[in-house]
Design an enzyme around this catalytic site. Structure first.
Site, PDB file in Angstrom:
ATOM      1  N   HIS A 285       0.911  -1.101  -0.073  1.00  0.00           N
ATOM      2  CA  HIS A 285      -0.002  -0.120  -0.050  1.00  0.00           C
ATOM      3  C   HIS A 285       0.863   1.342   0.050  1.00  0.00           C
ATOM      4  O   HIS A 285       0.645   2.358  -0.761  1.00  0.00           O
ATOM      5  CB  HIS A 285      -1.055   0.050   1.082  1.00  0.00           C
TER       6      HIS A 285
ATOM      7  N   HIS B  35       5.928 -14.283   6.758  1.00  0.00           N
ATOM      8  CA  HIS B  35       6.270 -12.968   7.466  1.00  0.00           C
ATOM      9  C   HIS B  35       5.211 -12.695   8.463  1.00  0.00           C
ATOM     10  O   HIS B  35       5.197 -12.678   9.619  1.00  0.00           O
ATOM     11  CB  HIS B  35       6.603 -12.057   6.681  1.00  0.00           C
TER      12      HIS B  35
HETATM   13 CO    CO Z   1      10.400  -8.743   9.335  1.00  0.00          CO
END
Ligand code: CO
Length: 296
Positions: free
Chosen positions: A122, A180
C-alpha cells in the site's frame, strides 16, 4: 529500373519521415512513448539470496524483450546496509521513478515482488500515485499485484509450494512454511493459503512470525495429527534474515529450536519462494496484466 529506384527513394523518405515524427507519440504530446518495467522488492542483505533477483530479472527480460527493466528496494535499512557492506547504491521507488522520468520513460509498469498486499504494497501504491501523470514526467504508471492477490493465486502458490518440497519428505512428515505475517488486514492471505494447502496435503502448514497463525497454533495441529518429523521452509521470497535466524537458527526461540524442544525431528530448507519457477510465473502474469493496463 529508374522507376524502381525512385519508388525505393520514396519509401525511404517516407520511413525517415516516420522516424522523425513517431506516430505513437503519447497522449498527443510530442514526446515519443517509452515503456519501462520497474521491479520492486523489499530487499535482502544476504548475498546468496540476492542471486534469486538476478534470475527474476532474466525471466522478466526474456518475457519482455526490448523493454528496459529497472529495480527498486523498499527497505531503507537494507539499502543502507548494502551501501555500507557492499558499496552498492540501490534505488528507492521514488529514486527509480524519478530517474526513469528523467530518462524519457513515459509509461512504467511497476511490479510488486511482495508476497501479500500488506503495508509495504500500500505504501508502494501511494508512492506510485504521486508519479502517475506528473506534468513533464511519467504519463502512466500501473501497478502489478503481489504474489497473493486472488483465489487463483492462492491455488497456484499452494501447488508451487508442494511441488517444490524436497523429495526426501515422506507423506507422514509435516511441511511447515514460515511466512512473515503482518498486523495489516492482508494477513488473511496466510490462513487463506492454509485452506488451499490442506485441500492438497493435510500435513502442509503455514505459520507466521507476526500476526496469525503463530507457531504455537501450528504446533498444536502437529501434535493432534501425531507428526514426528517436520520440514521447515520459508514462505518468503528470499531466505533472508527471518529464515536463517527466526526459522532455522540454533538459538532458543527459533522455530527449529522450539519444535526440537517439543520432541520433533526437524529438517530445514533455506530456499525462498522466488527461487521456484512456478512462483515467479505468478508475478510474471501480474506484470503482464500491469503492462496491458497501461493506456495505449
Ligand atoms: Co520482518
Amino acid at each position: 529500373m529508374l522507376f524502381r529506384t525512385r519508388s525505393f527513394l520514396f519509401i525511404l523518405a517516407a520511413l525517415l519521415c516516420l522516424a522523425a515524427h513517431p506516430a505513437q507519440a503519447g497522449h498527443g504530446h510530442d514526446r515519443p512513448d517509452k515503456t519501462g518495467i520497474l521491479l520492486v522488492a523489499f530487499g535482502t542483505s544476504i548475498p546468496e539470496a540476492q542471486t534469486v533477483f538476478d534470475t527474476i530479472d532474466q525471466r522478466v527480460r526474456n518475457a519482455h524483450p526490448g523493454t528496459p527493466v529497472r529495480w527498486a528496494f523498499t527497505s531503507s535499512i537494507i539499502r543502507d546496509k548494502i551501501e555500507r557492506t557492499q558499496g552498492e547504491n540501490l534505488d528507492s521507488v521514488q529514486q527509480a521513478l524519478a530517474d526513469m522520468a528523467d530518462q524519457g520513460f513515459t509509461r512504467v509498469a511497476v511490479q510488486s515482488l511482495h508476497t501479500i498486499p500488506g503495508q509495504e504494497f500500500h505504501d508502494l501504491r501511494a508512492t506510485i500515485g504521486a508519479f502517475d501523470g506528473l506534468p513533464g514526467g511519467l504519463e502512466d504508471v500501473s501497478l502489478g499485484m503481489p504474489l497473493l492477490s486472488s483465489d487463483s493465486d492462492l491455488r497456484r502458490v499452494a501447488d508451487a509450494l508442494l511441488a517444490n518440497l524436497p523429495g526426501e519428505r515422506s507423506g507422514s512428515e509435516a511441511a511447515v512454511f514460515m511466512g512473515h505475517g503482518t498486523h495489516h488486514p492482508a494477513n488473511v492471505y496466510y490462513p487463506g493459503l492454509q485452506y488451499y494447502l490442506w485441500e492438497r496435503d493435510p500435513l502442509a502448514f503455514v505459520g507466521v512470525v507476526e500476526g496469525a497463525p503463530p507457531l504455537n497454533e501450528v504446533e498444536t495441529k502437529l501434535a493432534e495429527r501425531g507428526v514426528e518429523r517436520v520440514w521447515l521452509l520459508p514462505f518468503m521470497s528470499v531466505a533472508g534474515d527471518h529464515a536463517r535466524n527466526d526459522m532455522a537458527g540454533d538459538e532458543p526461540g527459533s522455530w527449529k529450536s522450539v519444535l526440537r524442544d517439543k520432541g520433533y525431528e526437524v529438517e530445514v530448507v533455506l530456499t525462498g519462494t522466488a527461487a521456484y519457477d512456478q512462483v515467479v510465473n505468478v508475478w510474471l502474469d501480474h506484470l503482464h496484466t500491469a503492462l496491458e493496463r497501461l493506456p495505449r
